[in-house]
Design an enzyme around this catalytic site. Structure first.
Site, short mmCIF file in Angstrom:
data_model
loop_
_atom_site.label_atom_id
_atom_site.label_comp_id
_atom_site.label_asym_id
_atom_site.label_seq_id
_atom_site.Cartn_x
_atom_site.Cartn_y
_atom_site.Cartn_z
CG ASN A 32 42.21 -22.09 53.84
OD1 ASN A 32 42.46 -22.15 55.02
ND2 ASN A 32 41.16 -22.71 53.32
CG LEU A 33 41.02 -16.15 50.06
CD1 LEU A 33 40.46 -15.32 48.91
CD2 LEU A 33 42.34 -15.57 50.55
CG HIS A 34 40.26 -16.18 57.19
ND1 HIS A 34 40.48 -14.87 57.52
CD2 HIS A 34 41.46 -16.81 57.28
CE1 HIS A 34 41.77 -14.72 57.82
NE2 HIS A 34 42.39 -15.87 57.68
CG HIS A 37 42.51 -13.78 53.63
ND1 HIS A 37 42.22 -15.01 54.18
CD2 HIS A 37 43.85 -13.68 53.64
CE1 HIS A 37 43.34 -15.64 54.48
NE2 HIS A 37 44.35 -14.85 54.17
CD GLN A 61 55.23 -17.22 53.04
OE1 GLN A 61 55.26 -16.52 52.03
NE2 GLN A 61 54.42 -16.95 54.05
N GLY A 149 47.74 -7.85 56.75
CA GLY A 149 46.98 -7.90 58.00
C GLY A 149 47.85 -7.63 59.22
CG ASP A 152 50.60 -12.71 59.55
OD1 ASP A 152 51.12 -13.74 59.97
OD2 ASP A 152 49.47 -12.69 59.02
CD GLN A 155 53.46 -11.50 56.21
OE1 GLN A 155 53.92 -12.62 56.04
NE2 GLN A 155 52.20 -11.22 55.93
CB SER A 187 44.64 -17.83 61.62
OG SER A 187 45.68 -18.63 61.09
O1 PAF Z 1 50.62 -13.38 54.96
C1 PAF Z 1 50.64 -14.21 54.01
O2 PAF Z 1 49.63 -14.83 53.67
C2 PAF Z 1 51.94 -14.45 53.27
O3 PAF Z 1 53.03 -14.37 54.13
C3 PAF Z 1 52.13 -13.51 52.06
C4 PAF Z 1 52.26 -12.06 52.48
C5 PAF Z 1 50.96 -13.67 51.10
C6 PAF Z 1 53.42 -13.89 51.31
O4 PAF Z 1 53.37 -15.19 50.84
#
Ligand code: PAF
Length: 282
Positions: A32-34, A37, A61, A149, A152, A155, A187
């Site tokens: 679901n790229l924007h 990404h 997750q 990114g 996050d 993360q 997002s």
């Molecule tokens: O940030 C994300 O899109 C996800 O958490 C990742 C790093 C691809 C792991 O599934």
């Protein structure tokens, strides 16, 4: 650009690049790229001759009440976008490739402490899912570098910790948050916002940025700023998960002299859980 689904196809291509001494950068995504990404793909290009983008909506997750089933799967559109973005290969593994022993018998990688607060507190198990899938992607692709990114923020700190602690030979690179014209961080979840909520959403970044200016101007009553900011967001229509000012390096509580802070927040707006942050260097 090629699209591969299996480990065998992936290995064939990676072996060929490695034989030619080409470095490989990985951009892990859930699709679901924007534009956010795509900016990570451009950054990856600066670090390696070859760029692999993985697309895998990782079940481990997502919490039980979260949006795993509804998470947008848009492979055709993602592939079209990546064709013009500088990616060399899209890796779209199936669940068996990512979790060969099945989800129940899968090894979990768990980073302590830094995962306990913020998104970790509000989404129990979330970071175990992230580190476990990212470690698997690292093992499959064996990239020289991997790009995440800044949106996050927690993360990317957690992944840095895991990579350093396990001695994984991957350099972790963080790409800046890409924003809409009104400041809203891009997002995949923004598409859950109604028209009315979308009009309210930029308030999150407005509040974070004005806190950034106040910190630059010398304010140091962190807790008071946090309470004021939560009130502004709540009055604006958000349900705030957290709004915090922390040490950028490790998310610990800062003292007055800390010279690199992160202002980070997460808030629910309708069906969308929005997160955002800025780093404030003093
Ligand atoms: O940030 C994300 O899109 C996800 O958490 C990742 C790093 C691809 C792991 O599934």
């Amino acid at each position: 650009m090629i699209v591969v689904h299996s480990k065998k196809e992936l290995d064939e291509q990676l072996d060929d690049w490695r034989q030619h001494d080409e470095h490989i950068a990985l951009v892990p995504t859930m699709g679901n790229l924007h534009a956010g990404h795509l900016s990570l793909v451009s950054l990856a290009r600066e670090h390696a001759e070859r760029v692999v983008v993985s697309i895998f909506v990782n079940p481990t997750q997502f919490g039980e009440a979260e949006d795993f089933d509804q998470y947008p799967r848009t492979l055709e559109r993602d592939t079209r976008r990546l064709k013009t973005s500088g990616a060399d290969l899209i890796f779209v593994p199936d669940i068996e490739t990512m979790y060969p022993f099945g989800l129940k018998d899968a090894t979990t990688i768990s980073v302590p402490r830094i995962t306990e607060n913020f998104c970790g507190a509000n989404r129990p198990g979330h970071f175990d899912g992230v580190t476990s899938v990212v470690a698997r992607l690292f093992a499959l692709v064996q990239p020289d570098s991997a790009i995440f990114g800044q949106k996050d923020y927690q993360q990317q700190l957690v992944i840095r910790h895991m990579s350093l602690d396990l001695g994984l030979p991957v350099s972790i690179i963080t790409g800046e948050t890409v924003r809409e014209d009104d400041g809203l961080a891009m997002s995949s979840r923004n598409q859950y916002l109604s028209e009315e909520e979308r009009a309210i959403a930029p308030l999150l970044y407005d509040v974070i940025s004005s806190v950034g200016s106040e910190l630059q101007n010398g304010r140091r009553d962190f807790e008071k700023i946090e309470v004021e900011s939560m009130t502004k967001l709540t009055e604006g229509g958000f349900e705030v998960d957290y709004f915090s000012i922390r040490r950028a390096q490790n998310l610990e509580i800062p003292d007055r002299d800390c010279d690199e802070l992160v202002v980070l927040a997460a808030a629910q707006l309708g069906k969308a859980r929005l997160i955002d942050n800025i780093i404030v260097t003093i």
